[in-house]
Design a protein around this motif. Structure first.
Motif, PDB file in Angstrom:
ATOM      1  N   THR A 113       0.863  -1.176   0.000  1.00  0.00           N
ATOM      2  CA  THR A 113       0.000   0.000   0.000  1.00  0.00           C
ATOM      3  C   THR A 113       0.902   1.229   0.000  1.00  0.00           C
ATOM      4  O   THR A 113       2.119   1.114  -0.050  1.00  0.00           O
ATOM      5  CB  THR A 113      -0.939   0.022   1.224  1.00  0.00           C
ATOM      6  OG1 THR A 113      -0.148   0.209   2.404  1.00  0.00           O
ATOM      7  CG2 THR A 113      -1.741  -1.265   1.346  1.00  0.00           C
ATOM      8  N   GLU A 114       0.307   2.410   0.082  1.00  0.00           N
ATOM      9  CA  GLU A 114       1.107   3.629   0.065  1.00  0.00           C
ATOM     10  C   GLU A 114       2.003   3.757   1.293  1.00  0.00           C
ATOM     11  O   GLU A 114       3.089   4.294   1.221  1.00  0.00           O
ATOM     12  CB  GLU A 114       0.199   4.852  -0.010  1.00  0.00           C
ATOM     13  CG  GLU A 114      -0.424   5.061  -1.357  1.00  0.00           C
ATOM     14  CD  GLU A 114      -1.250   6.331  -1.410  1.00  0.00           C
ATOM     15  OE1 GLU A 114      -1.041   7.231  -0.584  1.00  0.00           O
ATOM     16  OE2 GLU A 114      -2.107   6.402  -2.296  1.00  0.00           O
ATOM     17  N   THR A 115       1.525   3.280   2.431  1.00  0.00           N
ATOM     18  CA  THR A 115       2.268   3.484   3.675  1.00  0.00           C
ATOM     19  C   THR A 115       2.781   2.204   4.315  1.00  0.00           C
ATOM     20  O   THR A 115       3.598   2.278   5.231  1.00  0.00           O
ATOM     21  CB  THR A 115       1.383   4.211   4.706  1.00  0.00           C
ATOM     22  OG1 THR A 115       0.204   3.432   4.923  1.00  0.00           O
ATOM     23  CG2 THR A 115       1.007   5.592   4.214  1.00  0.00           C
ATOM     24  N   THR A 116       2.308   1.050   3.894  1.00  0.00           N
ATOM     25  CA  THR A 116       2.689  -0.195   4.562  1.00  0.00           C
ATOM     26  C   THR A 116       2.866  -1.340   3.569  1.00  0.00           C
ATOM     27  O   THR A 116       2.473  -1.261   2.412  1.00  0.00           O
ATOM     28  CB  THR A 116       1.613  -0.643   5.575  1.00  0.00           C
ATOM     29  OG1 THR A 116       0.401  -0.902   4.863  1.00  0.00           O
ATOM     30  CG2 THR A 116       1.392   0.376   6.657  1.00  0.00           C
TER      31      THR A 116
ATOM     32  N   PRO B  99       5.444  -0.880   8.362  1.00  0.00           N
ATOM     33  CA  PRO B  99       5.549   0.448   7.760  1.00  0.00           C
ATOM     34  C   PRO B  99       6.630   0.487   6.683  1.00  0.00           C
ATOM     35  O   PRO B  99       7.671  -0.155   6.803  1.00  0.00           O
ATOM     36  CB  PRO B  99       5.886   1.371   8.931  1.00  0.00           C
ATOM     37  CG  PRO B  99       6.299   0.489  10.043  1.00  0.00           C
ATOM     38  CD  PRO B  99       5.786  -0.878   9.775  1.00  0.00           C
ATOM     39  N   ARG B 100       6.356   1.255   5.638  1.00  0.00           N
ATOM     40  CA  ARG B 100       7.340   1.408   4.564  1.00  0.00           C
ATOM     41  C   ARG B 100       8.530   2.239   5.044  1.00  0.00           C
ATOM     42  O   ARG B 100       8.348   3.207   5.753  1.00  0.00           O
ATOM     43  CB  ARG B 100       6.714   2.132   3.380  1.00  0.00           C
ATOM     44  CG  ARG B 100       5.931   1.253   2.473  1.00  0.00           C
ATOM     45  CD  ARG B 100       5.433   2.113   1.311  1.00  0.00           C
ATOM     46  NE  ARG B 100       4.803   1.327   0.301  1.00  0.00           N
ATOM     47  CZ  ARG B 100       5.433   0.791  -0.736  1.00  0.00           C
ATOM     48  NH1 ARG B 100       6.714   0.975  -0.885  1.00  0.00           N
ATOM     49  NH2 ARG B 100       4.784   0.076  -1.614  1.00  0.00           N
TER      50      ARG B 100
ATOM     51  N   ASP C  78      11.780   4.894   4.512  1.00  0.00           N
ATOM     52  CA  ASP C  78      11.912   6.139   3.750  1.00  0.00           C
ATOM     53  C   ASP C  78      12.447   5.883   2.342  1.00  0.00           C
ATOM     54  O   ASP C  78      11.985   6.481   1.383  1.00  0.00           O
ATOM     55  CB  ASP C  78      12.842   7.117   4.481  1.00  0.00           C
ATOM     56  CG  ASP C  78      12.258   7.579   5.801  1.00  0.00           C
ATOM     57  OD1 ASP C  78      11.013   7.556   5.927  1.00  0.00           O
ATOM     58  OD2 ASP C  78      13.023   7.949   6.701  1.00  0.00           O
TER      59      ASP C  78
ATOM     60  N   SER D 299       1.342  -5.700   9.521  1.00  0.00           N
ATOM     61  CA  SER D 299       1.387  -4.458   8.776  1.00  0.00           C
ATOM     62  C   SER D 299       2.725  -3.791   9.069  1.00  0.00           C
ATOM     63  O   SER D 299       2.944  -3.281  10.158  1.00  0.00           O
ATOM     64  CB  SER D 299       0.226  -3.553   9.202  1.00  0.00           C
ATOM     65  OG  SER D 299       0.254  -2.360   8.473  1.00  0.00           O
TER      66      SER D 299
END
Length: 158
Positions: free
Chosen positions: A72-75, A135-136, A138, A133
């Motif tokens: 996803t965009e954030t994870t 987190p992505r 940086d 889940s």
């Protein structure tokens, strides 16, 4: 939270005793006997009931597998399975979710790792779906594979 519960029960008991005192001596002594009986039963249950304690156990008793990864965009959403092969029920598991790059004919290299604590009751011999889940980071990573490595396990002692 426990403090609020104790405070609420204490206030309720005091109000109940005060109201029964205003109603007369017989209702007061009846309510006082009920409060004393309930309190002694509760205290006896707390003191003489075996409490399940958590103890560290061998991380090798818990296995994890990752079957699919959804970005996803954030994870990163990791789905798989967690299996308890130990003799005691598991209470908490500390997992390291790792993104791997595995070039041909070389050992896999860890690109990114995120430590997570999973508080989940898993009975002895039990298996459950695992949904993490992560987190992505940086920087952008190109992981070919993911794994969930078990670092630490707490089980219920009997």
């Amino acid at each position: 939270m426990r403090f609020l519960l104790v405070l609420t029960v204490t206030v309720a008991v005091v109000v109940l005793l005060w109201g029964s005192w205003q109603a007369g001596r017989k209702p007061f002594y009846l309510v006082l006997a009920g409060v004393a009986l309930a309190g002694s039963i509760f205290l006896g249950a707390m003191l003489f009931t075996d409490q399940e304690r958590r103890v560290p156990t061998d991380p090798e008793t818990v296995e994890t597998s990752i079957n699919s990864v959804h970005e996803t965009e954030t994870t990163y959403r990791l789905r798989g399975e967690i299996i308890n092969r130990g003799e005691n029920a598991v209470a908490r598991t500390e997992i390291m979710a790792e993104a791997l790059s595995c070039p041909p004919a070389k050992a896999c290299e860890v690109l990114y790792g995120e430590r997570m604590t999973l508080s989940m009751h898993i009975p002895a011999g039990g298996r459950y779906p695992l949904n993490l889940s992560v987190p992505r980071p940086d920087r952008e990573i190109q992981a070919e594979r993911w794994r969930a490595r078990v670092l630490r396990v707490e089980a219920y002692d009997r």
